[in-house]
Design a protein around this motif. Structure first.
Motif, PDB file in Angstrom:
ATOM      1  N   MET A  31       0.849  -1.196   0.000  1.00 30.05           N
ATOM      2  CA  MET A  31       0.000   0.000   0.000  1.00 30.05           C
ATOM      3  C   MET A  31       0.884   1.245   0.000  1.00 30.05           C
ATOM      4  N   GLU A  32       0.695   2.088  -0.994  1.00 30.87           N
ATOM      5  CA  GLU A  32       1.508   3.294  -1.112  1.00 30.87           C
ATOM      6  C   GLU A  32       0.791   4.481  -0.467  1.00 30.87           C
ATOM      7  N   VAL A  33       1.529   5.228   0.338  1.00 36.31           N
ATOM      8  CA  VAL A  33       0.986   6.424   0.998  1.00 36.31           C
ATOM      9  C   VAL A  33       1.718   7.642   0.448  1.00 36.31           C
ATOM     10  N   TYR A  34       0.948   8.583  -0.086  1.00 38.27           N
ATOM     11  CA  TYR A  34       1.521   9.792  -0.681  1.00 38.27           C
ATOM     12  C   TYR A  34       1.083  11.011   0.116  1.00 38.27           C
ATOM     13  N   SER A  35       2.022  11.875   0.420  1.00 35.82           N
ATOM     14  CA  SER A  35       1.696  13.091   1.173  1.00 35.82           C
ATOM     15  C   SER A  35       1.764  14.337   0.300  1.00 35.82           C
ATOM     16  N   GLU A  36       2.249  14.183  -0.931  1.00 40.05           N
ATOM     17  CA  GLU A  36       2.381  15.332  -1.837  1.00 40.05           C
ATOM     18  C   GLU A  36       1.664  15.041  -3.149  1.00 40.05           C
ATOM     19  N   LYS A  37       0.980  16.065  -3.651  1.00 37.88           N
ATOM     20  CA  LYS A  37       0.171  15.862  -4.867  1.00 37.88           C
ATOM     21  C   LYS A  37       1.017  15.510  -6.077  1.00 37.88           C
ATOM     22  N   GLN A  38       2.261  16.020  -6.147  1.00 39.47           N
ATOM     23  CA  GLN A  38       3.106  15.675  -7.287  1.00 39.47           C
ATOM     24  C   GLN A  38       3.420  14.180  -7.305  1.00 39.47           C
ATOM     25  N   HIS A  47     -16.799   3.438   5.753  1.00 38.82           N
ATOM     26  CA  HIS A  47     -15.803   3.825   4.745  1.00 38.82           C
ATOM     27  C   HIS A  47     -15.335   2.610   3.946  1.00 38.82           C
ATOM     28  N   LEU A  48     -15.144   1.494   4.642  1.00 40.08           N
ATOM     29  CA  LEU A  48     -14.685   0.287   3.952  1.00 40.08           C
ATOM     30  C   LEU A  48     -15.697  -0.177   2.915  1.00 40.08           C
ATOM     31  N   GLU A  49     -16.977   0.007   3.212  1.00 38.67           N
ATOM     32  CA  GLU A  49     -18.015  -0.357   2.233  1.00 38.67           C
ATOM     33  C   GLU A  49     -17.902   0.506   0.981  1.00 38.67           C
ATOM     34  N   LEU A  50     -17.564   1.788   1.154  1.00 37.63           N
ATOM     35  CA  LEU A  50     -17.356   2.669  -0.005  1.00 37.63           C
ATOM     36  C   LEU A  50     -16.175   2.178  -0.836  1.00 37.63           C
ATOM     37  N   VAL A  51     -15.103   1.777  -0.155  1.00 42.78           N
ATOM     38  CA  VAL A  51     -13.911   1.288  -0.866  1.00 42.78           C
ATOM     39  C   VAL A  51     -14.243   0.005  -1.623  1.00 42.78           C
ATOM     40  N   LYS A  52     -14.968  -0.895  -0.981  1.00 42.88           N
ATOM     41  CA  LYS A  52     -15.369  -2.150  -1.648  1.00 42.88           C
ATOM     42  C   LYS A  52     -16.240  -1.862  -2.867  1.00 42.88           C
ATOM     43  N   LYS A  53     -17.140  -0.902  -2.719  1.00 38.77           N
ATOM     44  CA  LYS A  53     -17.996  -0.510  -3.850  1.00 38.77           C
ATOM     45  C   LYS A  53     -17.138   0.031  -4.994  1.00 38.77           C
ATOM     46  N   ALA A  54     -16.130   0.827  -4.643  1.00 40.62           N
ATOM     47  CA  ALA A  54     -15.250   1.402  -5.665  1.00 40.62           C
ATOM     48  C   ALA A  54     -14.507   0.315  -6.435  1.00 40.62           C
ATOM     49  N   PHE A  55     -14.146  -0.763  -5.736  1.00 41.11           N
ATOM     50  CA  PHE A  55     -13.420  -1.847  -6.410  1.00 41.11           C
ATOM     51  C   PHE A  55     -14.299  -2.638  -7.375  1.00 41.11           C
ATOM     52  N   GLU A  56     -15.614  -2.508  -7.252  1.00 42.90           N
ATOM     53  CA  GLU A  56     -16.505  -3.203  -8.183  1.00 42.90           C
ATOM     54  C   GLU A  56     -16.383  -2.656  -9.603  1.00 42.90           C
ATOM     55  N   ASN A  57     -15.977  -1.386  -9.724  1.00 44.23           N
ATOM     56  CA  ASN A  57     -15.976  -0.738 -11.039  1.00 44.23           C
ATOM     57  C   ASN A  57     -14.642  -0.127 -11.438  1.00 44.23           C
ATOM     58  N   ASN A  58     -13.602  -0.314 -10.620  1.00 45.39           N
ATOM     59  CA  ASN A  58     -12.314   0.329 -10.901  1.00 45.39           C
ATOM     60  C   ASN A  58     -11.159  -0.637 -10.645  1.00 45.39           C
ATOM     61  N   ASP A  59     -10.065  -0.426 -11.385  1.00 42.39           N
ATOM     62  CA  ASP A  59      -8.876  -1.259 -11.196  1.00 42.39           C
ATOM     63  C   ASP A  59      -8.091  -0.858  -9.950  1.00 42.39           C
ATOM     64  N   GLU A  80      -4.200   0.353   8.577  1.00 46.49           N
ATOM     65  CA  GLU A  80      -4.385  -1.065   8.913  1.00 46.49           C
ATOM     66  C   GLU A  80      -5.772  -1.547   8.500  1.00 46.49           C
ATOM     67  N   LEU A  81      -6.761  -0.689   8.701  1.00 45.60           N
ATOM     68  CA  LEU A  81      -8.134  -1.049   8.334  1.00 45.60           C
ATOM     69  C   LEU A  81      -8.256  -1.218   6.820  1.00 45.60           C
ATOM     70  N   LEU A  82      -7.640  -0.314   6.062  1.00 41.61           N
ATOM     71  CA  LEU A  82      -7.718  -0.390   4.597  1.00 41.61           C
ATOM     72  C   LEU A  82      -7.022  -1.632   4.056  1.00 41.61           C
ATOM     73  N   LYS A  83      -5.991  -2.103   4.754  1.00 38.28           N
ATOM     74  CA  LYS A  83      -5.288  -3.314   4.316  1.00 38.28           C
ATOM     75  C   LYS A  83      -6.200  -4.537   4.357  1.00 38.28           C
ATOM     76  N   THR A  84      -7.261  -4.480   5.163  1.00 39.49           N
ATOM     77  CA  THR A  84      -8.197  -5.615   5.212  1.00 39.49           C
ATOM     78  C   THR A  84      -9.022  -5.701   3.927  1.00 39.49           C
ATOM     79  N   VAL A  85      -9.056  -4.616   3.149  1.00 38.78           N
ATOM     80  CA  VAL A  85      -9.755  -4.631   1.853  1.00 38.78           C
ATOM     81  C   VAL A  85      -8.776  -4.985   0.737  1.00 38.78           C
ATOM     82  N   SER A  86      -7.615  -4.323   0.725  1.00 42.94           N
ATOM     83  CA  SER A  86      -6.592  -4.615  -0.284  1.00 42.94           C
ATOM     84  C   SER A  86      -5.248  -4.085   0.189  1.00 42.94           C
ATOM     85  N   LYS A  87      -4.204  -4.912   0.006  1.00 42.68           N
ATOM     86  CA  LYS A  87      -2.871  -4.491   0.435  1.00 42.68           C
ATOM     87  C   LYS A  87      -2.074  -3.845  -0.688  1.00 42.68           C
ATOM     88  N   ASP A  88      -2.537  -4.007  -1.936  1.00 42.43           N
ATOM     89  CA  ASP A  88      -1.704  -3.506  -3.035  1.00 42.43           C
ATOM     90  C   ASP A  88      -2.439  -2.706  -4.097  1.00 42.43           C
TER      91      ASP A  88
END
Length: 283
Positions: A1-8, A37-49, A80-88
């Motif tokens: 899981m990549e964490v970005y703090s800068e928009k560039q 929030h996790l339900e929103l992320v799961k929903k997003a994965f239904e239609n996005n790579d 940690e919570l987001l990793k339960t949906v996807s680690k990569d």
């Protein structure tokens, strides 16, 4: 899981993904993540790579500076919570205020065709200009194909759809069902601040909404509103700020029911100093 703090940084990562023709969904959050929030992320994965989750406590949408100060910031546990949906396949954008706003932490002014003046807009001065500002900036940075928002903030959802329409932003807005605790209480980051007594009392909000929905089938909107106000007037712990039955398109309070329109009931109440909102579809 990549964490970005800068928009560039995140822009460069997303450009590489889009060069491979991968689709991107965005779930904007202010952190303090929960199952909703996790339900929103799961929903997003239904239609996005790939899915971008932004974690940013946006100062321009808080009319109450104490509320901004007290808002929970829990980045490590959020990850940690987001990793339960996807680690990569999740990218995190967790910027500083300076990265988003530079030296000018102020809102743009928007015209949402009057949606901003109803309900929350009457009680939270400048709130929707702050919401519009941060969401528009996130859309400019992430350039998502789709963006996901919970219906708990239904007015916000309608306002974002209006902004996308008026500013011709190429993103599809997806509204997602309210996720509730077992008690019926709408999931919110604010729920973690409720002490046990108020946590036990708070499901009264949803219970009242469901009864109001039943009453709306046979009674006028005014009669239902009077009933709700009486219920809260007799409650020892919860204080009603507003209850409104509104047209889902205009968000204006209903005067006379029409078979051609859809309605929702909206509520805001205080449990001690913690403000809780909820809503329910009526037809």
């Amino acid at each position: 899981m990549e964490v970005y703090s800068e928009k560039q940084q995140i822009t460069a990562a997303l450009d590489a993904l889009k060069a491979k023709k991968l689709t991107v969904g965005l779930v904007p959050t202010m952190g303090a993540l929960h199952e909703g929030h996790l339900e929103l992320v799961k929903k997003a994965f239904e239609n996005n790579d790939r899915v971008v989750v932004s974690i940013f406590v946006n100062p321009t949408q808080f009319d109450n500076k104490e509320d901004l100060k007290k808002y929970p910031r829990t980045l490590d546990s959020d990850l940690e919570l987001l990793k339960t949906v996807s680690k990569d396949a999740i990218l995190i954008y967790a910027p500083s205020v300076a990265d988003v706003y530079g030296d000018n932490t102020v809102s743009e002014s928007f015209d949402f065709d009057g949606l901003e003046f109803e309900m929350e807009g009457r009680f939270r001065d400048g709130h929707f200009n702050g919401v519009g500002t941060i969401v528009k900036r996130l859309f400019e940075i992430i350039k998502p194909d789709n963006a996901y928002f919970g219906e708990k903030d239904f007015q916000q959802l309608q306002i974002i759809k209006k902004m996308v329409e008026k500013h011709h932003i190429p993103v599809t807005i997806v509204g997602c069902d309210i996720h509730r605790e077992a008690s019926g209480l709408a999931m919110s980051s604010r729920n973690t601040r409720l002490n046990p007594e108020y946590k036990d009392a708070a499901p009264f909000i949803y219970k009242t909404l469901t009864t109001a929905k039943n009453k709306f089938g046979t009674k006028s909107a005014n009669k239902v509103q009077e009933w709700v106000e009486n219920q809260f007037a007799n409650h020892d712990l919860l204080k009603l700020e507003y209850f409104i039955i509104a047209d889902t398109e205009t968000l204006k309070p209903v005067k006379r029911k029409s078979n051609n329109k859809t309605y929702r009931a909206f509520i805001a109440a205080y449990a001690d100093d913690i403000r809780l909102i909820d809503n329910i579809a009526l037809n």
